[in-house]
Design an enzyme around this catalytic site. Structure first.
Site, PDB file in Angstrom:
ATOM      1  N   GLY A   7     -42.346   4.301-114.425  1.00  0.00           N
ATOM      2  CA  GLY A   7     -41.001   4.622-113.946  1.00  0.00           C
ATOM      3  C   GLY A   7     -40.040   4.775-115.099  1.00  0.00           C
ATOM      4  N   ASN A   8     -38.764   4.863-114.779  1.00  0.00           N
ATOM      5  CA  ASN A   8     -37.755   4.934-115.842  1.00  0.00           C
ATOM      6  C   ASN A   8     -36.509   4.177-115.390  1.00  0.00           C
ATOM      7  OD1 ASN A   8     -35.826   6.878-114.509  1.00  0.00           O
ATOM      8  ND2 ASN A   8     -37.699   8.101-114.500  1.00  0.00           N
ATOM      9  N   ARG A   9     -35.537   4.093-116.267  1.00  0.00           N
ATOM     10  CA  ARG A   9     -34.401   3.199-116.031  1.00  0.00           C
ATOM     11  C   ARG A   9     -33.218   3.862-115.324  1.00  0.00           C
ATOM     12  NH1 ARG A   9     -32.950   0.929-121.610  1.00  0.00           N
ATOM     13  NH2 ARG A   9     -31.414  -0.176-120.364  1.00  0.00           N
TER      14      ARG A   9
END
Ligand code: CTP
Length: 400
Positions: free
Chosen positions: A208-210
């Site tokens: 995932g990412n932030r």
């Protein structure tokens, strides 16, 4: 400085209980709130609750404290009137200028912005009488928030739910700060993607990412406030649906692509604010990947995800459709941004410099919006909503 004065009108629907949370948010953020319920609203939530939460007296009648002429004074002194929930009956009375209780009198004497948050059964909302009343109120400058779709009283589901109180609060905050905005996107359909995709590895893990989705949500809210029909494709954001916005929840880049392409088919503008994973695991393990004693883990093989922004830019669903991308860069921000704009083929690219306090999860943002026409619009450090307004200004300019 005096606190901004807000009148919270509450009419008689089951959603009246949700207005308690709206009231709390308004008072806790420094507004002086006077609650004016209708008699039928008091069947759902009593005067003692409104009075205790607002710290102000509560009355439904014009006959209480007559020496203070409350039916004129409350409306005249308000900076904002918000009616939540607004029943079909309340919308009808407001549209026709009836004044048979304190709230309807207040609506006639108020000269400040007025926000209605309707809530009712789908049939009542869709009835031509209600729709014409809503159109009348909007024509006169009132903000009427589209109801949400979902569970209604009893077992029914459909359009007619009161939007989340946090989102009604956002509309109020915005209207108090900026007044009722010119609905320059009326009749337009815009698509916004927000959040970050998650690419599953096994049933419990993902890449995932932030991205928080806050910038995309600010874009959706501001477009709705400017009159657009908004489809928000939300990837893993976990935030309440913005009021008056159609939300499609997705998980992965492939799902996001499908939802964006579908919504973009009749869209005037598409804004890709989502952080889309460039790669996904080549294989998905149907069972949880277990560690094995004495063995190194298997390497994860990645494959490319489709580039949605490049695809919709190259193959516009409609002539004149405006496509906007986002780019987060750490070095050579403008040069990299220009190159990315050309590579993706979009009309506008919002370039953020990634750094502390900026971009991920924060309420603020700073950016430069690059245009395919060579234009460069700097947006100073400030709320994500301000950046969203600039994006829509530039989009509206290209649509007209
Ligand atoms: N985007 C997209 N599909 C992808 C990746 C990104 O539509 N598979 C969109 C994002 O929504 C954003 C823009 O493209 O609007 C910028 O994405 P970014 O990942 O920064 O660009 P890349 O082309 O991946 O460039 P680089 O990895 O070289 O920074």
């Amino acid at each position: 400085m005096d606190k901004p004065r807000v009148v919270l009108g509450v009419s008689g629907g089951i959603a009246a209980y949700k207005a308690c949370e709206l009231l709390r948010r308004l008072t806790e953020s420094g507004h002086d709130v006077r609650v004016v319920p209708t008699d039928s609203a008091l069947h759902f939530v009593g005067a003692a609750t409104w009075s205790a939460l607002s710290g102000n007296p509560v009355s439904t009648e014009v006959w209480d404290s007559v020496h203070e002429v409350p039916h004129v004074r409350i409306g005249q002194h308000a900076d904002l009137v918000v009616v939540a929930p607004a029943t079909a009956d309340m919308l009808a009375k407001a549209a026709h200028g009836l004044a048979d209780d304190l709230l309807t009198n207040t609506l006639l004497t108020a000269r400040c912005p007025v926000v209605f948050a309707p809530a009712m059964h789908t049939e009542m909302w869709e009835h031509p009488a209600t729709q014409e009343n809503v159109a009348t109120l909007r024509r006169r400058g009132a903000v009427v928030i589209e109801p949400a779709v979902g569970r209604l009283t009893g077992v029914d589901t459909g359009k007619g739910r009161l939007p989340d109180p946090a989102e009604i609060f956002e509309v109020c905050r915005r209207v108090l700060a900026r007044g009722v905005t010119e609905p320059d996107l009326t009749g337009r359909h815009v698509v916004v993607s927000a959040g970050g995709t998650r690419e599953p590895l096994d049933p419990v893990r993902f890449l995932g990412n932030r991205s928080s989705g806050k910038q995309g949500y600010a874009l959706a809210r501001t477009a709705a406030a400017r009159g657009a029909r908004v489809t928000l494709i939300a990837a893993n954001t976990g935030m309440p649906d913005p009021a008056g916005v159609d939300v499609v929840q997705v998980g992965t880049a492939v799902q996001l692509r499908e939802a964006v392409l579908k919504a973009a088919a009749d869209a005037d503008a598409v804004v890709m604010a989502a952080a889309v994973a460039d790669f996904r695991p080549a294989a998905y393990a149907a069972g949880k990947i277990k560690k094995k004693d004495g063995q190194d883990p298997e390497p994860i093989v990645l494959v490319r995800n489709p580039d949605i922004l490049a695809e919709i830019s190259a193959d516009r669903a409609r002539p004149g459709q405006v496509v906007v991308g986002f780019a987060a860069e750490t070095d050579d921000v403008l040069a990299n941004g220009r190159a990315k704009l050309a590579r993706k083929g979009c009309d506008l690219l919002v370039v953020n410099e990634v750094g502390e306090r900026k971009t991920f999860g924060s309420e603020e943002n700073e950016a430069v919006v690059l245009g395919a026409d060579g234009s460069e619009t700097p947006v100073p450090y400030g709320p994500k909503e301000a950046l969203a307004e600039t994006v829509w200004d530039l989009v509206a300019g290209r649509l007209s």
